[in-house]
Design a protein around this motif. Sequence first.
Motif, PDB file in Angstrom:
ATOM      1  N   ARG A  98       0.752  -1.217  -0.096  1.00  0.00           N
ATOM      2  CA  ARG A  98      -0.080  -0.089   0.135  1.00  0.00           C
ATOM      3  C   ARG A  98       0.826   1.184  -0.042  1.00  0.00           C
ATOM      4  NH1 ARG A  98      -4.555  -1.829   4.353  1.00  0.00           N
ATOM      5  NH2 ARG A  98      -5.148  -3.692   3.393  1.00  0.00           N
ATOM      6  N   ILE A  99       0.765   2.084  -0.874  1.00  0.00           N
ATOM      7  CA  ILE A  99       1.196   3.282  -1.196  1.00  0.00           C
ATOM      8  C   ILE A  99       0.589   4.679  -0.736  1.00  0.00           C
ATOM      9  CG2 ILE A  99       2.691   4.550  -2.780  1.00  0.00           C
ATOM     10  CD1 ILE A  99       3.950   1.988  -2.152  1.00  0.00           C
ATOM     11  N   HIS A 100       0.870   5.398   0.314  1.00  0.00           N
ATOM     12  CA  HIS A 100       0.100   6.554   0.573  1.00  0.00           C
ATOM     13  C   HIS A 100       0.772   7.819   0.142  1.00  0.00           C
ATOM     14  CE1 HIS A 100      -1.828   3.708   3.117  1.00  0.00           C
ATOM     15  NE2 HIS A 100      -0.516   3.289   3.765  1.00  0.00           N
ATOM     16  N   GLU A 101       0.200   8.874  -0.543  1.00  0.00           N
ATOM     17  CA  GLU A 101       0.854   9.791  -0.935  1.00  0.00           C
ATOM     18  C   GLU A 101      -0.170  11.011  -1.120  1.00  0.00           C
ATOM     19  OE1 GLU A 101       2.481   8.975  -4.891  1.00  0.00           O
ATOM     20  OE2 GLU A 101       0.488   8.228  -5.411  1.00  0.00           O
ATOM     21  N   GLY A 102       0.515  12.167  -1.393  1.00  0.00           N
ATOM     22  CA  GLY A 102      -0.391  13.301  -1.588  1.00  0.00           C
ATOM     23  C   GLY A 102      -0.454  14.194  -0.242  1.00  0.00           C
ATOM     24  N   LEU A 103      -0.488  15.734  -0.367  1.00  0.00           N
ATOM     25  CA  LEU A 103      -0.496  16.642   0.541  1.00  0.00           C
ATOM     26  C   LEU A 103      -2.207  17.160   0.626  1.00  0.00           C
ATOM     27  CD1 LEU A 103       0.735  18.579   2.719  1.00  0.00           C
ATOM     28  CD2 LEU A 103       1.365  20.336   0.794  1.00  0.00           C
ATOM     29  N   LEU A 104      -2.416  17.802  -0.425  1.00  0.00           N
ATOM     30  CA  LEU A 104      -3.888  18.224  -0.363  1.00  0.00           C
ATOM     31  C   LEU A 104      -4.868  17.166  -0.476  1.00  0.00           C
ATOM     32  CD1 LEU A 104      -3.597  21.579  -2.220  1.00  0.00           C
ATOM     33  CD2 LEU A 104      -3.360  21.141   0.186  1.00  0.00           C
ATOM     34  N   TRP A 105      -4.670  16.298  -1.467  1.00  0.00           N
ATOM     35  CA  TRP A 105      -5.565  15.164  -1.748  1.00  0.00           C
ATOM     36  C   TRP A 105      -4.904  13.860  -1.471  1.00  0.00           C
ATOM     37  CZ3 TRP A 105      -5.393  19.472  -5.014  1.00  0.00           C
ATOM     38  CH2 TRP A 105      -6.744  20.108  -5.022  1.00  0.00           C
ATOM     39  N   ARG A 106      -5.109  13.160  -0.406  1.00  0.00           N
ATOM     40  CA  ARG A 106      -4.388  11.886  -0.044  1.00  0.00           C
ATOM     41  C   ARG A 106      -5.018  10.816  -1.070  1.00  0.00           C
ATOM     42  NH1 ARG A 106       0.092  11.970   2.314  1.00  0.00           N
ATOM     43  NH2 ARG A 106      -0.327  10.078   3.478  1.00  0.00           N
ATOM     44  N   ARG A 107      -4.107   9.994  -1.268  1.00  0.00           N
ATOM     45  CA  ARG A 107      -4.141   8.729  -2.119  1.00  0.00           C
ATOM     46  C   ARG A 107      -3.633   7.743  -1.674  1.00  0.00           C
ATOM     47  NH1 ARG A 107      -2.816   8.467  -8.591  1.00  0.00           N
ATOM     48  NH2 ARG A 107      -0.730   8.643  -7.734  1.00  0.00           N
ATOM     49  N   THR A 108      -4.182   6.464  -1.670  1.00  0.00           N
ATOM     50  CA  THR A 108      -3.867   5.216  -1.367  1.00  0.00           C
ATOM     51  C   THR A 108      -3.918   4.323  -2.197  1.00  0.00           C
ATOM     52  OG1 THR A 108      -4.126   5.677   0.961  1.00  0.00           O
ATOM     53  CG2 THR A 108      -3.832   3.505   0.430  1.00  0.00           C
ATOM     54  N   ARG A 109      -2.861   3.648  -2.967  1.00  0.00           N
ATOM     55  CA  ARG A 109      -2.863   2.762  -3.786  1.00  0.00           C
ATOM     56  C   ARG A 109      -2.519   1.124  -3.328  1.00  0.00           C
ATOM     57  NH1 ARG A 109       1.150   4.601  -8.364  1.00  0.00           N
ATOM     58  NH2 ARG A 109       2.199   5.652  -6.703  1.00  0.00           N
ATOM     59  N   ALA A 110      -3.357   0.176  -3.655  1.00  0.00           N
ATOM     60  CA  ALA A 110      -2.910  -1.178  -3.179  1.00  0.00           C
ATOM     61  C   ALA A 110      -2.635  -1.854  -4.268  1.00  0.00           C
ATOM     62  CB  ALA A 110      -4.289  -1.634  -2.423  1.00  0.00           C
ATOM     63  N   ILE A 111      -1.686  -2.580  -4.294  1.00  0.00           N
ATOM     64  CA  ILE A 111      -0.783  -3.260  -5.368  1.00  0.00           C
ATOM     65  C   ILE A 111      -0.750  -4.883  -4.875  1.00  0.00           C
ATOM     66  CG2 ILE A 111       1.081  -3.429  -6.895  1.00  0.00           C
ATOM     67  CD1 ILE A 111       1.971  -0.637  -6.325  1.00  0.00           C
ATOM     68  N   PRO A 112      -1.535  -5.520  -5.307  1.00  0.00           N
ATOM     69  CA  PRO A 112      -1.513  -7.159  -5.223  1.00  0.00           C
ATOM     70  C   PRO A 112      -0.041  -7.640  -5.623  1.00  0.00           C
ATOM     71  CG  PRO A 112      -3.493  -6.636  -6.133  1.00  0.00           C
ATOM     72  CD  PRO A 112      -2.538  -5.558  -6.407  1.00  0.00           C
ATOM     73  N   LEU A 113       0.746  -8.141  -4.682  1.00  0.00           N
ATOM     74  CA  LEU A 113       1.949  -8.752  -4.996  1.00  0.00           C
ATOM     75  C   LEU A 113       2.032 -10.133  -6.012  1.00  0.00           C
ATOM     76  CD1 LEU A 113       3.787  -8.252  -1.699  1.00  0.00           C
ATOM     77  CD2 LEU A 113       3.946  -6.588  -3.627  1.00  0.00           C
ATOM     78  N   GLU A 114       0.966 -10.659  -6.092  1.00  0.00           N
ATOM     79  CA  GLU A 114       0.788 -11.848  -7.161  1.00  0.00           C
ATOM     80  C   GLU A 114       0.909 -11.001  -8.494  1.00  0.00           C
ATOM     81  OE1 GLU A 114      -3.533 -11.046  -5.420  1.00  0.00           O
ATOM     82  OE2 GLU A 114      -1.603 -11.335  -4.738  1.00  0.00           O
ATOM     83  N   ARG A 115       0.720  -9.648  -8.871  1.00  0.00           N
ATOM     84  CA  ARG A 115       0.864  -9.154 -10.160  1.00  0.00           C
ATOM     85  C   ARG A 115       2.149  -8.789 -10.149  1.00  0.00           C
ATOM     86  NH1 ARG A 115      -2.282  -4.494  -9.881  1.00  0.00           N
ATOM     87  NH2 ARG A 115      -1.850  -4.377 -12.542  1.00  0.00           N
ATOM     88  N   LEU A 116       3.068  -8.913  -9.177  1.00  0.00           N
ATOM     89  CA  LEU A 116       4.532  -8.226  -9.353  1.00  0.00           C
ATOM     90  C   LEU A 116       5.272  -9.041 -10.445  1.00  0.00           C
ATOM     91  CD1 LEU A 116       6.239  -6.038  -8.277  1.00  0.00           C
ATOM     92  CD2 LEU A 116       7.025  -7.793  -6.406  1.00  0.00           C
ATOM     93  N   GLN A 117       5.882  -8.229 -11.357  1.00  0.00           N
ATOM     94  CA  GLN A 117       6.786  -9.009 -12.234  1.00  0.00           C
ATOM     95  C   GLN A 117       8.432  -8.822 -11.910  1.00  0.00           C
ATOM     96  OE1 GLN A 117       5.303 -10.762 -14.908  1.00  0.00           O
ATOM     97  NE2 GLN A 117       3.255 -10.322 -13.973  1.00  0.00           N
ATOM     98  N   ALA A 118       8.479  -7.554 -11.820  1.00  0.00           N
ATOM     99  CA  ALA A 118      10.034  -7.038 -11.523  1.00  0.00           C
ATOM    100  C   ALA A 118      10.115  -5.971 -10.611  1.00  0.00           C
ATOM    101  CB  ALA A 118      10.619  -6.830 -12.895  1.00  0.00           C
ATOM    102  N   VAL A 119      11.403  -6.063  -9.791  1.00  0.00           N
ATOM    103  CA  VAL A 119      11.621  -4.816  -8.825  1.00  0.00           C
ATOM    104  C   VAL A 119      12.826  -4.265  -9.417  1.00  0.00           C
ATOM    105  CG1 VAL A 119      11.714  -4.311  -6.583  1.00  0.00           C
ATOM    106  CG2 VAL A 119      10.253  -6.157  -7.329  1.00  0.00           C
ATOM    107  N   GLU A 120      13.080  -3.066  -9.134  1.00  0.00           N
ATOM    108  CA  GLU A 120      14.269  -2.425  -9.740  1.00  0.00           C
ATOM    109  C   GLU A 120      14.571  -1.420  -8.763  1.00  0.00           C
ATOM    110  OE1 GLU A 120      16.071  -0.350 -13.691  1.00  0.00           O
ATOM    111  OE2 GLU A 120      14.263  -0.354 -13.280  1.00  0.00           O
ATOM    112  N   VAL A 121      15.904  -1.490  -8.281  1.00  0.00           N
ATOM    113  CA  VAL A 121      16.502  -0.496  -7.369  1.00  0.00           C
ATOM    114  C   VAL A 121      17.374   0.628  -8.148  1.00  0.00           C
ATOM    115  CG1 VAL A 121      17.948   0.136  -5.237  1.00  0.00           C
ATOM    116  CG2 VAL A 121      16.629  -1.821  -5.420  1.00  0.00           C
TER     117      VAL A 121
END
Length: 414
Positions: free
Chosen positions: A51-74
């Motif tokens: 879950r990603i929480h972001e935004g100052l005036l308009w707060r938004r939370t995104r939920a990403i199911p990890l079974e959809r994860l394909q690749a991770v990059e640093v």
Amino acid sequence: MVIAGLSWSTLSRVGFGWFVAMVIVIALGATVLSVVSWYNTGYQVVGRELRIHEGLLWRRTRAIPLERLQAVEVVRPLLAQLTGLAELRLEVVGGGKTEAPLAFLGVAEASALRRRLLSLAGPRTVSAPGPQLAAAPAAEPPVPPGRPLHAVDNRDLLISQLLTPQAFLLPFGVVFVAGQFLSEGSWSFVAVASTLTAMAGILLQPVRRVLDDWRFQLARDEDRLRIRNGLLETRVQTVPLHRVQTVGVTWPLLWRVKGWLRLRLEVAGYAAGEADQRNRPDRLLPVGDLATGEAIVAEVLPGVALSSLPLSPPPLRARWVNPLSREVLGAGLAEEVFVVRSGLLTRQLTIVPYARLQSVRVVQGPVQRLLGLATVHADTAGGAGAAAVDRDLAEAWALAAELSHRGHTARRTP
């Protein structure tokens, strides 16, 4: 807007002092916005969900199911390297762009979170809901973990980019432009600066490739590939092998003198709509010889040998559609993969495992109908797949049926 504000014509109109002031104001504004955005961004791992929480005036939370994860990059841009920070980028199934970039985390925290997400994304992983992952102080590993497969020689990388059309033809362009200036006697600052800017734009692609692929290292850790590359911006990418949809092999025209090739991956979920192609971490081998390419392809697709793939050309009447490239075109069915070859000047080979086939299409254009030809498309998840161009119509239907059968069988085989 920013580019227009910092153009050479603006410099000539407003003067050097105002130009410097504009640059400072734009830089300060971008810095303030970045800091505010960073302070108002957070994440939490709950079960198999990020879950990603972001935004100052308009707060938004995104939920990403990890079974959809394909690749991770640093990713570590130059300023992030100087401050000990890193950006985490996720590629998910069906993403129109890179999903949920977390910028910026500590290096140790980003590496730990990457391992945690990949572990939870595994098909057999079961995890209870947990709190946000805490960072632990640790140093960034100097090389990717796992069994080393290949490290690209930086000298070969430089030579390969000198053997590109942009770099190869640049001296001729310099001579032509210099001749124009000498003949017309026009040496104004704006004219010279604009010419230099245009030349820099021509060289931008090969220079970017050198910077992006500097110290390229490839390793394998069990069922995952680990890729590290970059000079000014370092990237550490992790790709599960079972997510690979296709492998592309490219022989640029000028590289054939040295017998070099380039390998690329296509992974479901990569952001095909990204405007900046550097945000698509699909490199497998920036430059290498045939033996190196064969060894790497065998790691990704066991049992596949580049030099012995079955390829047959289209029928002779296909020369009316492809008079120059008919002899280059080819397609074939190997034991584990479908193979397509194309390209006259830049030779390309696309390898598609049967288990990754999503659909098969037979397409005929008006000229193809007159000649009794058809193109067979083998589509993969979220990618371009492969296309056997201008096959005999009866052969095309038989090929499509065989691809459907082999794809169904491969998906059922554990």
